[in-house]
Design an enzyme around this catalytic site. Structure first.
Site, PDB file in Angstrom:
ATOM      1  CD  GLU A   1      70.167 -60.146  -3.090  1.00 45.16           C
ATOM      2  OE1 GLU A   1      70.854 -61.089  -2.673  1.00 45.16           O
ATOM      3  OE2 GLU A   1      70.433 -58.952  -2.887  1.00 45.16           O
TER       4      GLU A   1
ATOM      5  NE  ARG B   1      79.665 -61.471  -5.003  1.00 47.20           N
ATOM      6  CZ  ARG B   1      79.577 -61.885  -6.272  1.00 47.20           C
ATOM      7  NH1 ARG B   1      80.125 -63.023  -6.654  1.00 47.20           N
ATOM      8  NH2 ARG B   1      78.932 -61.165  -7.165  1.00 47.20           N
ATOM      9  CG  HIS B   2      74.445 -62.982  -3.743  1.00 46.01           C
ATOM     10  ND1 HIS B   2      75.382 -62.855  -4.728  1.00 46.01           N
ATOM     11  CD2 HIS B   2      74.092 -61.726  -3.373  1.00 46.01           C
ATOM     12  CE1 HIS B   2      75.592 -61.560  -4.957  1.00 46.01           C
ATOM     13  NE2 HIS B   2      74.826 -60.858  -4.148  1.00 46.01           N
TER      14      HIS B   2
ATOM     15  NE  ARG C   1      78.270 -61.536   0.592  1.00 43.97           N
ATOM     16  CZ  ARG C   1      77.704 -60.503  -0.020  1.00 43.97           C
ATOM     17  NH1 ARG C   1      78.168 -59.277   0.174  1.00 43.97           N
ATOM     18  NH2 ARG C   1      76.693 -60.693  -0.842  1.00 43.97           N
TER      19      ARG C   1
ATOM     20  CD  GLU D   1      78.112 -54.733  -0.070  1.00 44.00           C
ATOM     21  OE1 GLU D   1      77.909 -54.616  -1.298  1.00 44.00           O
ATOM     22  OE2 GLU D   1      77.212 -54.654   0.791  1.00 44.00           O
TER      23      GLU D   1
ATOM     24  NE  ARG E   1      68.656 -57.765   2.044  1.00 39.66           N
ATOM     25  CZ  ARG E   1      69.684 -56.939   2.032  1.00 39.66           C
ATOM     26  NH1 ARG E   1      70.358 -56.738   0.926  1.00 39.66           N
ATOM     27  NH2 ARG E   1      70.018 -56.278   3.121  1.00 39.66           N
TER      28      ARG E   1
ATOM     29  CB  SER F   1      76.137 -51.462   2.944  1.00 39.70           C
ATOM     30  OG  SER F   1      76.634 -51.957   1.725  1.00 39.70           O
TER      31      SER F   1
HETATM   32  O1  4AD Z   1      74.436 -53.873   1.668  1.00 43.20           O
HETATM   33  P1  4AD Z   1      73.146 -54.240   2.355  1.00 43.20           P
HETATM   34  O2  4AD Z   1      72.008 -54.553   1.491  1.00 43.20           O
HETATM   35  O3  4AD Z   1      72.830 -53.037   3.333  1.00 43.20           O
HETATM   36  C1  4AD Z   1      71.782 -52.988   4.225  1.00 43.20           C
HETATM   37  O4  4AD Z   1      71.054 -53.912   4.499  1.00 43.20           O
HETATM   38  C2  4AD Z   1      71.695 -51.693   4.980  1.00 43.20           C
HETATM   39  N1  4AD Z   1      70.414 -51.612   5.697  1.00 43.20           N
HETATM   40  C3  4AD Z   1      72.845 -51.612   5.929  1.00 43.20           C
HETATM   41  C4  4AD Z   1      72.911 -50.332   6.658  1.00 43.20           C
HETATM   42  O5  4AD Z   1      72.855 -50.308   7.870  1.00 43.20           O
HETATM   43  N2  4AD Z   1      73.061 -49.253   5.937  1.00 43.20           N
HETATM   44  O6  4AD Z   1      73.436 -55.467   3.327  1.00 43.20           O
HETATM   45  C5  4AD Z   1      74.397 -55.372   4.353  1.00 43.20           C
HETATM   46  C6  4AD Z   1      75.343 -56.538   4.317  1.00 43.20           C
HETATM   47  C7  4AD Z   1      76.149 -56.691   3.038  1.00 43.20           C
HETATM   48  O7  4AD Z   1      77.297 -55.887   3.040  1.00 43.20           O
HETATM   49  C8  4AD Z   1      76.492 -58.167   3.059  1.00 43.20           C
HETATM   50  O8  4AD Z   1      77.567 -58.452   3.949  1.00 43.20           O
HETATM   51  C9  4AD Z   1      75.228 -58.771   3.665  1.00 43.20           C
HETATM   52  O9  4AD Z   1      74.593 -57.751   4.404  1.00 43.20           O
HETATM   53  N3  4AD Z   1      74.332 -59.257   2.612  1.00 43.20           N
HETATM   54  C10 4AD Z   1      74.273 -60.539   2.200  1.00 43.20           C
HETATM   55  N4  4AD Z   1      74.933 -61.638   2.604  1.00 43.20           N
HETATM   56  C11 4AD Z   1      74.650 -62.810   1.996  1.00 43.20           C
HETATM   57  N5  4AD Z   1      73.738 -62.928   1.004  1.00 43.20           N
HETATM   58  C12 4AD Z   1      73.041 -61.851   0.558  1.00 43.20           C
HETATM   59  N6  4AD Z   1      72.120 -61.993  -0.408  1.00 43.20           N
HETATM   60  C13 4AD Z   1      73.293 -60.589   1.169  1.00 43.20           C
HETATM   61  N7  4AD Z   1      72.796 -59.343   0.992  1.00 43.20           N
HETATM   62  C14 4AD Z   1      73.444 -58.551   1.874  1.00 43.20           C
HETATM   63 MG    MG Z   2      75.548 -53.129   0.273  1.00 39.79          MG
END
Ligand code: 4AD
Ligand code: MG
Length: 433
Positions: free
Chosen positions: A217, A223-224, A407, A356, A215, A359
């Site tokens: 971001e 937490r990221h 996480r 979180e 990502r 998802s």
């Molecule tokens: O919520 P996210 O973006 O959802 C998806 O990727 C969907 N495709 C999931 C699905 O099957 N519907 O990411 C899923 C999880 C988050 O809840 C979080 O635990 C982790 O991935 N996550 C990160 N962990 C650490 N750093 C980040 N920048 C993260 N972004 C997401």
């Molecule tokens: Mg999410």
């Protein structure tokens, strides 16, 4: 090799008879030189042991004075239980061999009580990881994942590996890392989302994957990460309720495996680990808005919750809880709207306090609805034809989720920063080591 004696680990010493000869390989963690006796602490991946050395019984005793901390050594000696040492055993040293000397001073102490800042720790991660309490994080993670893997395997899931160099975004276009792929523009995958769905059309029925997700971001928060480990599942002929059940049972199985197979790890953790019992509670997005309202926090339908608001919601639960029925506008294009109330969706997040963890959702399986959902998010269906094709020739209804492993460790181990839960974190500024 000169010695006929088999090398043992520090933890093996418990089962060895007094007076038996042993060879131990490891790092010289500490050395205290006294006039006619010296005390060394040897550390290996299983623990530490005191080694006592005397001039008349240790060959090469005079070389000890030059040995630096963290030098890799091989010690031959005899086991004794007549000792004042904490563990109740020690090794009387016959000979000590330097396998590889360490430079001195160390850029990061292994046992020094002053705790270094996270940046120094990460720059010297190879030393940081030698600290038993840091190594424990990754041993715990490994056991958790093993237990989850076993559960999904036994529940009929096939472990798969999907491409990490991809042509399209899944979770929103702004957070993509571009990759120059010969003459084409490619990206690092944000999630295996599109491929795990294609595998449901391919008839695999239940798939799971553990792999990196990227990502771009620009967040710099505790937490990221910019590269994290995503545990994903996708199930055919299933809805969001089935997916939530699998998630709950998968997490319980991971924790059960940790607690029952490695009580030694659990006992060494500073945080208590418990296996949750019963179903994780559920609260809808709309109920959250009402709860926040009663706390004087006004949230408009369609707004995401802030970490502070999630703290207020999380305070009502003792452990994991689901927030369900998120507004369709907040969720990715593949999320199935709730029949009869399409402003919300058959989606969920698994939360722990304000964090979180996962998802997930039931997915759109109807190709016409999926195209329409893409357009409503200002995405061009032509860019997704490789994905849409899999929906045009018999796609079962399906559901799944993605869980960030780091996480999960963060909350289970009560860590302060997600960077502690990944071996070599990638964040806004760090790409080495
Ligand atoms: O919520 P996210 O973006 O959802 C998806 O990727 C969907 N495709 C999931 C699905 O099957 N519907 O990411 C899923 C999880 C988050 O809840 C979080 O635990 C982790 O991935 N996550 C990160 N962990 C650490 N750093 C980040 N920048 C993260 N972004 C997401
Ligand atoms: Mg999410």
């Amino acid at each position: 090799m000169q010695s006929q004696i088999v090398a043992v680990t520090v933890s093996d010493l418990r089962n060895i008879k007094e007076g038996d000869e042993v060879v131990l390989n490891g790092w010289l963690q500490e050395i205290r030189l006294l006039k006619n006796i010296s005390f060394l602490v040897l550390r290996d991946h299983t623990g530490t042991i005191q080694i006592t050395s005397k001039p008349d019984t240790t060959s090469g005793y005079d070389k000890l004075a030059q040995m630096t901390r963290e030098t890799v050594i091989s010690v031959t000696g005899t086991l004794t239980r007549k000792t004042q040492s904490k563990s109740g055993i020690e090794v009387l040293c016959k000979s000590i061999k330097v396998l590889n000397a360490s430079k001195s001073p160390l850029p990061l102490g292994i046992i020094d009580p002053v705790s270094a800042d996270i940046e120094t720790r990460l720059t010297n991660r190879f030393l940081d990881l030698r600290k038993p309490e840091v190594a424990l994080i990754f041993r715990t993670e490994s056991e958790l994942l093993w237990g989850m893997r076993e559960f999904f395997h036994d529940s009929g899931f096939v472990e798969v590996h999907t491409p990490k160099i991809v042509a399209a975004a899944t979770e929103g276009g702004a957070d993509l890392f571009p990759v120059q792929y010969f003459e084409k523009q490619a990206y690092l995958n944000q999630s295996p989302q599109l491929y795990k769905e294609i595998l449901i059309s391919a008839g695999m029925n239940r798939v799971f994957e553990v792999g990196p997700a990227f990502r771009a971001e620009k967040h710099n928060t505790p937490r990221h990460l910019n590269e994290f480990t995503s545990i994903d599942i996708e199930m055919g002929f299933a809805d969001h309720h089935d997916a939530m059940h699998m998630l709950q049972e998968g997490i319980k199985s991971g924790l059960k495996h940790l607690v029952s197979h490695r009580p030694d790890i659990v006992a060494s953790l500073s945080q208590q680990v418990e296996v949750p019992v019963g179903d994780f509670p559920k609260i809808t997005y709309r109920e959250c808005i009402r709860k926040l309202d009663s706390h004087g926090e006004a949230v408009k339908f369609g707004d995401d919750f802030t970490p502070e608001q999630l703290k207020l919601i999380g305070a009502e639960f003792t452990g994991f809880y689901f927030i369900t029925e998120w507004p369709s506008s907040l969720r990715a294009f593949y999320t199935h709207p709730k029949p009869g109330d399409e402003t919300v969706s058959n989606s969920f997040d698994l939360q722990y306090r304000e964090f979180e963890i996962t998802s997930g959702a039931q997915r759109v399986h109807d190709p016409a609805m999926l195209e329409e959902r893409l357009r409503s998010k200002n995405l061009n269906p032509d860019d997704f034809s490789f994905y849409l094709n899999a929906f045009r020739y018999g796609m079962p209804p399906h559901a799944g989720w993605g869980l960030g492993l780091e996480r999960l460790s963060l909350i289970i181990l009560n860590l302060q920063n997600i960077r502690e839960a990944i071996l070599f974190p990638r964040d806004r500024t760090r790409i080495t080591p």
